[in-house]
Write an enzyme that holds these catalytic residues in place. Structure first.
Site, PDB file in Angstrom:
ATOM      1  N   ASP A 158      -7.059  -1.942   4.715  1.00 63.30           N
ATOM      2  CA  ASP A 158      -6.710  -2.956   3.726  1.00 63.30           C
ATOM      3  C   ASP A 158      -6.930  -4.376   4.226  1.00 63.30           C
ATOM      4  OD1 ASP A 158      -5.725  -1.119   1.699  1.00 63.30           O
ATOM      5  OD2 ASP A 158      -4.084  -0.737   3.076  1.00 63.30           O
TER       6      ASP A 158
ATOM      7  N   ASP B 140       0.877  -1.166   0.000  1.00 67.50           N
ATOM      8  CA  ASP B 140       0.000   0.000   0.000  1.00 67.50           C
ATOM      9  C   ASP B 140       0.920   1.223   0.000  1.00 67.50           C
ATOM     10  OD1 ASP B 140      -2.329   1.569   0.302  1.00 67.50           O
ATOM     11  OD2 ASP B 140      -1.942   1.705   2.449  1.00 67.50           O
TER      12      ASP B 140
ATOM     13  N   ASP C 194      -1.608  -0.969   6.244  1.00 69.62           N
ATOM     14  CA  ASP C 194      -1.756  -0.474   7.613  1.00 69.62           C
ATOM     15  C   ASP C 194      -2.665  -1.336   8.461  1.00 69.62           C
ATOM     16  OD1 ASP C 194      -4.266   0.134   6.712  1.00 69.62           O
ATOM     17  OD2 ASP C 194      -3.969   2.287   6.657  1.00 69.62           O
TER      18      ASP C 194
END
Length: 635
Positions: free
Chosen positions: A536, A336, A532
């Site tokens: 997600d 990410d 995180d």
């Protein structure tokens, strides 16, 4: 039992074992000298050899008998008992020589091996225990009568506790008063102290190094960061790796087969006239000693236990040995962007109004984003600085992956990305000075384009080095998935040296891209997604290995991920891979070494070329070597 009491108990057991071994060894020497200088009956020699034999082996015989009664006979204690009792009895067979000294020596050496194994396992447990001794036994609770020392379990959420310099923080909370520096090594693996001041979050397990702190607790003791970490490490053994599962199945099949082979070895050759029963019984007993699979059953789980402990020391929590093994085969790492590769601390770096002034544009957007927890929304509110005026905000509507709409003082305000403007049929003017420099928030008032605001986020200081470290370990593909614009994503990917990126993704799009990457990865390799752990969760769950970044104090991260990095340093991913590969390599060394030695000595025992002491080495000696090798994972 507390760790201190357990350590005392283990120490007492080890001293008792050493006394028994020394006494048995002395009496064995005495018995051998008596036998050499006398001409007694065989049964008389048996009596004097039984004394050192029972001193060394009574516990082994008792445990073997208990296992037999419980229907679990095929363990090392039972097999060793049968083999040594057989060696004591073999001298009474016609034409056979007594094996009294050898029987006592075998049991003595077996106990010596057990002693070394106990020392090694004790060191491993103490190392993990010392590492994870992060949950304090007391807290200084503020009451109307002053400070009272209580157990953390007795402190209610919302209470105020005092943490003095040198004390370990007992509970998660928020600093009400005071400033200090914290030693967070037990949680994050970082040796550099972290500063903390009034208003900051503080987590249990840290050590207060300097100032006095008054803390308002936010979680009960059972849900604190320290408790969650301890639970993760303690329960990590519940998830077995493929190697451990293989060893468990191997032992269940292997041991009964070799025991049956030993029985056949003792009976068939003498029946066929190939030698005396005493000769083949001795070979069968030797064969039986070799068959114990304890080197595999003990050393392989110990290797993974040590690897998990070593990773914890570095601030990497691995939820089970299966994930440690998956990390060792990692070839694709998907990131990410925000908060993982970039700092995740957004600031307004430019305001370009079209319809109203800068202050009014920020004013409208700050109110539209009033209830959002997104970092960009926080940056917009901070830039306005006067969010708590008396404006009326109604009809707030969040549009996933696009932005937010609301009515502010009766005016319809929309703030979001280019997709939102496109859906509203609003054209966007080009802005070369903003492209590729960050996230652009476009604003419309009553359906008319009103301007845009540039929100900037910087790559983390160690992000580029982390990507290089992964490539240095042979990771073939590093990819970034982000909801940000194509130009921003391209710039970040280029700066960090990533192999690829996918931009403008909604949460569902990230999952779709991950599925494609899973299909493209090399055979027998694994893929990790690094995020995180909050926004997600579906992608973390779908990846072969979900890695949560910056998870200090994040319940969602700890729950969603398979591996939790207790700070926000992406360089820890490479460290976790190195630990995992080293652990798996050591476990495989033990497997290959133990099986190879046992197979060789089994063949020698069946052909009469292996004396009983060599059989003991193939069992006890190999176990000791394998356990000591497994302890390297703690380094």
């Amino acid at each position: 039992m507390s760790s201190e009491n357990q350590e005392k108990h283990e120490g007492g057991e080890l001293r008792e074992s050493m006394v028994k071994i020394v006494l048995s060894a002395v009496l064995l020497v005495v018995a051998i000298l008596i036998e050499r200088h006398t001409c007694w009956q065989t049964w008389q020699y048996l009596l004097i050899y039984l004394v050192p034999y029972l001193i060394a082996g009574w516990e082994t015989l008792r445990e073997g008998a208990e296992k037999l009664l419980e229907g679990e006979a095929l363990d090392e204690d039972f097999l060793m008992g049968v083999a040594t009792v057989g060696a004591l009895a073999i001298g009474f067979l016609p034409g056979a020589q007594s094996q009294f000294p050898e029987a006592v020596f075998v049991m003595l050496f077996f106990q010596l091996g057990e002693l070394f194994e106990g020392i090694a396992e004790g060191r491993s447990r103490r190392s993990i225990s010392a590492l994870m001794d992060i949950r304090p036994d007391s807290a200084n609770l503020e009451t109307t009568e002053g400070l009272v020392t209580v157990h953390p379990e007795e402190v209610e959420v919302g209470s105020v506790i005092v943490v003095r310099p040198g004390e370990r923080v007992p509970l998660d909370g928020r600093v009400l008063e005071g400033s200090s520096t914290l030693d967070t090594k037990a949680l994050t693996g970082e040796s550099v102290p972290r500063g903390i001041c009034e208003g900051d979050q503080i987590f249990s397990g840290c050590i207060n190094l300097s100032g006095l702190l008054r803390v308002e607790t936010s979680k009960p003791a059972g849900e604190s960061t320290a408790s969650k970490i301890l639970d993760l490490v303690e329960n990590a053994s519940d998830s077995k790796s493929r190697s451990e599962s293989f060893i468990t199945c191997f032992a269940k099949v292997y041991t009964p087969i070799v025991v049956g082979a030993a029985v056949l070895l003792a009976l068939i050759p003498p029946i066929a006239g190939a030698g005396s029963f005493a000769t083949w019984l001795y070979r069968a007993l030797t064969f039986l000693i070799v068959s114990c699979p304890c080197a595999l059953v003990i050393s392989v789980p110990l290797s993974f236990f040590g690897g998990i402990g070593g990773a914890s020391r570095s601030g990497v929590l691995v939820k089970g040995s299966n994930w440690l093994e998956a990390l060792s085969r990692l070839q694709t790492v998907v990131f990410d962007k925000t908060g993982t590769l970039t700092q995740g601390v957004f600031e307004v770096s430019a305001v370009h109004p079209e319809l109203v002034g800068e202050e009014e544009l920020l004013h409208m957007v700050a109110h539209v984003e009033r209830n959002s927890v997104h970092p960009i929304a926080e940056a917009l509110r901070n830039a306005y600085g006067n969010e708590k005026d008396d404006c009326e905000v109604t009809e707030v509507q969040e549009l996933a992956g696009k932005g937010v709409q609301a009515c502010v003082n009766g005016r319809k305000v929309a703030a979001g990305n280019a997709k939102l403007m496109s859906d509203m049929g609003i054209g966007i003017p080009a802005c070369d000075s903003c492209e590729g420099r960050g996230t652009i928030v476009h604003v419309a008032l009553d359906g008319v384009y009103a301007g845009h605001i540039l929100i900037s986020d910087k790559p983390k200081e160690g992000a580029a080095a982390a990507v290089r470290a992964l490539k240095g370990l042979g990771v073939q593909n590093t990819v970034m998935l982000t909801g940000d614009s194509e130009k921003v994503a391209a710039r970040v990917a280029e700066d960090l040296g990533l192999d690829g990126y996918h931009a403008g993704l909604l949460p569902a799009d990230k999952l779709e891209q991950l599925e494609k990457l899973l299909a493209e990865k090399p055979a027998k390799s694994t893929l990790a997604f690094v995020g995180d752990g909050i926004n997600d969760a579906p992608v973390l769950a779908r990846a072969d290995v979900g890695i949560a970044m910056g998870a200090l104090g994040s319940d969602a991260a700890i729950e969603a991920a398979d591996v939790v990095l207790m700070d926000d340093d992406p360089g820890k991913i490479a460290a976790a891979i190195r630990i995992a590969r080293r652990t798996v390599r050591i476990a495989r060394e033990n497997i290959c070494f133990a099986i190879a030695v046992k197979l060789i000595v089994l063949v020698l025992a069946a052909t009469g070329l292996a004396p009983m002491w060599l059989a003991v080495f193939a069992d006890v000696g190999v176990t000791v070597i394998a356990v000591l090798n497994a302890m390297r994972t703690l380094a």
